[in-house]
Design a protein around this motif. Structure first.
Motif, PDB file in Angstrom:
ATOM      1  N   UNK A  20       0.918  -1.246   0.019  1.00  0.00           N
ATOM      2  CA  UNK A  20      -0.050  -0.067  -0.037  1.00  0.00           C
ATOM      3  C   UNK A  20       1.114   1.171  -0.034  1.00  0.00           C
ATOM      4  N   UNK A  21       0.322   2.419  -0.333  1.00  0.00           N
ATOM      5  CA  UNK A  21       1.051   3.648  -0.376  1.00  0.00           C
ATOM      6  C   UNK A  21       1.718   4.065   1.095  1.00  0.00           C
ATOM      7  N   UNK A  22       0.926   3.566   2.361  1.00  0.00           N
ATOM      8  CA  UNK A  22       1.141   4.045   3.383  1.00  0.00           C
ATOM      9  C   UNK A  22       2.336   3.101   3.864  1.00  0.00           C
ATOM     10  N   UNK A  23       2.393   1.890   3.321  1.00  0.00           N
ATOM     11  CA  UNK A  23       3.700   0.958   3.565  1.00  0.00           C
ATOM     12  C   UNK A  23       5.090   1.470   2.935  1.00  0.00           C
ATOM     13  N   UNK A  24       4.571   2.252   1.823  1.00  0.00           N
ATOM     14  CA  UNK A  24       5.775   2.813   1.166  1.00  0.00           C
ATOM     15  C   UNK A  24       6.291   4.113   1.791  1.00  0.00           C
ATOM     16  N   UNK A  25       5.342   4.799   2.189  1.00  0.00           N
ATOM     17  CA  UNK A  25       5.892   6.114   2.843  1.00  0.00           C
ATOM     18  C   UNK A  25       6.448   5.518   4.462  1.00  0.00           C
ATOM     19  N   UNK A  26       6.223   4.680   4.858  1.00  0.00           N
ATOM     20  CA  UNK A  26       6.762   3.930   6.130  1.00  0.00           C
ATOM     21  C   UNK A  26       8.120   3.402   5.744  1.00  0.00           C
ATOM     22  N   UNK A  27       8.334   3.034   4.677  1.00  0.00           N
ATOM     23  CA  UNK A  27       9.756   2.760   4.240  1.00  0.00           C
ATOM     24  C   UNK A  27      10.582   3.793   4.032  1.00  0.00           C
ATOM     25  N   UNK A  28      10.030   5.006   3.531  1.00  0.00           N
ATOM     26  CA  UNK A  28      11.008   6.215   3.186  1.00  0.00           C
ATOM     27  C   UNK A  28      11.259   6.657   4.692  1.00  0.00           C
ATOM     28  N   UNK A  29      10.543   6.765   5.518  1.00  0.00           N
ATOM     29  CA  UNK A  29      10.892   7.298   7.051  1.00  0.00           C
ATOM     30  C   UNK A  29      11.885   6.299   7.672  1.00  0.00           C
TER      31      UNK A  29
END
Length: 393
Positions: A20-29
């Protein structure tokens, strides 16, 4: 038994495996925290400093790994799981901000963020699963909660003085790693059943691959920032290009003939899933060392290469290759000898490399990595035709 409400939280095997897009944002952090770790490593060139940063990198990675396992077992589209991801992102930012450890406040922030991430996640899961009446999944979350509560005591005790108690923190992270390696054995509940690892889908493999690819970007990010703050001559430009080439080579080494973490039928899938956090920790340590090395090389590409620099330049890609070899063995029990042999090239020049310019040493290491790609050998590194494990009855 599984009721209709249980399916709202526990991931179905037939649903989408895309992140999901939230998981990808989680990775960036989390990649941002990794970049800061690399920067601190380039500024703290000592064995003790490196060991401390490795401990903190392990804590950051373990938070990502366990949270990602949560989104693999549970549906990331559901609000409780999305809340867990958001809490983990907030915690990762706090952990990254406290990495320099300049005051007791930073110590407590790091510990509260780490322990809080794990404990709150488990509490949310236990509560939601209890309401849904999903006993098996609730017991899984309870096992995790028990182990992180025990390790949390040592984390907190180690942060109550003006300086970190690295002995207590070593015990704490060891408890976390041992718990994961032994499937979180808990009184009256036993261990996490192997069948739960066996139900892994392609989603988990995609998540690991995405994170490693994002992390590799730090190898070019740090030296680029370093170059942008000073003058640019042909040797610094050559160092930057060497960093870019090394990043691409490591990427190719990771994805070549087995880049995705697929799950094989039988015991291999379960073993690969359980060992993936540990093999990828070695990969990330290699990325952090490589990024730190190029942060130094572009600063001073000429002159002799100090021993700490030499160790960092060589050990970074070597750790990455070792992690990749261990990953291959976890999937297929095949040892890629050619990968190991090519990594000996930088070690052969080690006795003389101290008198060479850093950019030359980095170039030789890159040539060794190129050998992995140009001469891969005929044998496959994984069993062909890996299939998804079928759900256990």
């Amino acid at each position: 038994m599984t009721t209709k409400g249980n399916a709202a939280l526990v991931r179905r095997l037939d649903q989408s495996t895309r992140a999901t897009l939230l998981e990808l944002l989680f990775d960036v952090v989390f990649v941002a925290a990794l970049a800061l770790t690399s920067k601190l490593l380039s500024e703290e060139l000592s064995w003790s400093g490196g060991a401390k940063l490795l401990l903190m990198l392990t804590a950051v990675w373990w938070t990502w790994s366990v949270t990602t396992t949560t989104t693999e077992f549970y549906d990331p589209q559901q609000r409780p799981i999305q809340a867990i991801l958001m809490i983990a992102m907030v915690g990762s930012v706090a952990m990254a901000a406290s990495l320099p450890m300049v005051s007791i406040g930073h110590l407590l922030l790091f510990v509260i963020s780490y322990v809080g991430n794990h404990v709150i996640r488990c509490i949310i899961l236990v509560t939601a699963l209890h309401r849904q009446g999903h006993r098996t999944a609730r017991e899984r979350a309870t096992r995790f909660l028990s182990w992180f509560t025990v390790s949390g005591v040592f984390w907190v005790l180690g942060a109550l003085s003006e300086t970190p108690n690295w002995g207590l923190w070593t015990i704490a992270i060891t408890i976390d790693l041992v718990g994961g390696a032994t499937r979180y054995p808990t009184p009256r509940l036993g261990r996490v059943p192997l069948a739960q690892y066996g139900r892994t889908t392609e989603h988990l493999g995609e998540r690991y691959q995405q994170f490693i690819i994002l992390a590799l970007g730090d190898i070019i990010l740090l030296p680029t920032l370093q170059v942008s703050r000073g003058h640019l001559d042909h040797l610094r430009l050559a160092s930057l290009l060497c960093a870019f080439a090394t990043m691409l080579l490591l990427w190719q080494i990771y994805v070549f003939r087995a880049g995705e973490l697929l799950v094989a039928a039988g015991s291999h899938g379960s073993r690969a899933t359980r060992l993936a956090p540990f093999t990828h920790l070695v990969l990330l340590a290699g990325v952090a060392c490589t990024a730190a090395a190029f942060d130094l090389v572009v600063t001073r590409p000429t002159g002799t290469t100090p021993v700490p620099w030499l160790v960092l330049i060589i050990i970074g890609p070597t750790l990455f290759v070792v992690g990749r070899v261990l990953f291959t063995m976890a999937v297929s029990w095949v040892l890629p000898w050619r990968r190991v042999a090519w990594q000996l090239l930088p070690l052969l020049v080690l006795p003389w490399a101290g008198g060479w310019p850093p950019v030359l040493v980095a170039t030789i290491v890159a040539l060794g990595l190129a050998g992995h790609i140009l001469f891969p050998g005929a044998a496959r590194e994984t069993t062909p035709g890996l299939q998804l494990r079928q759900p256990a009855d």
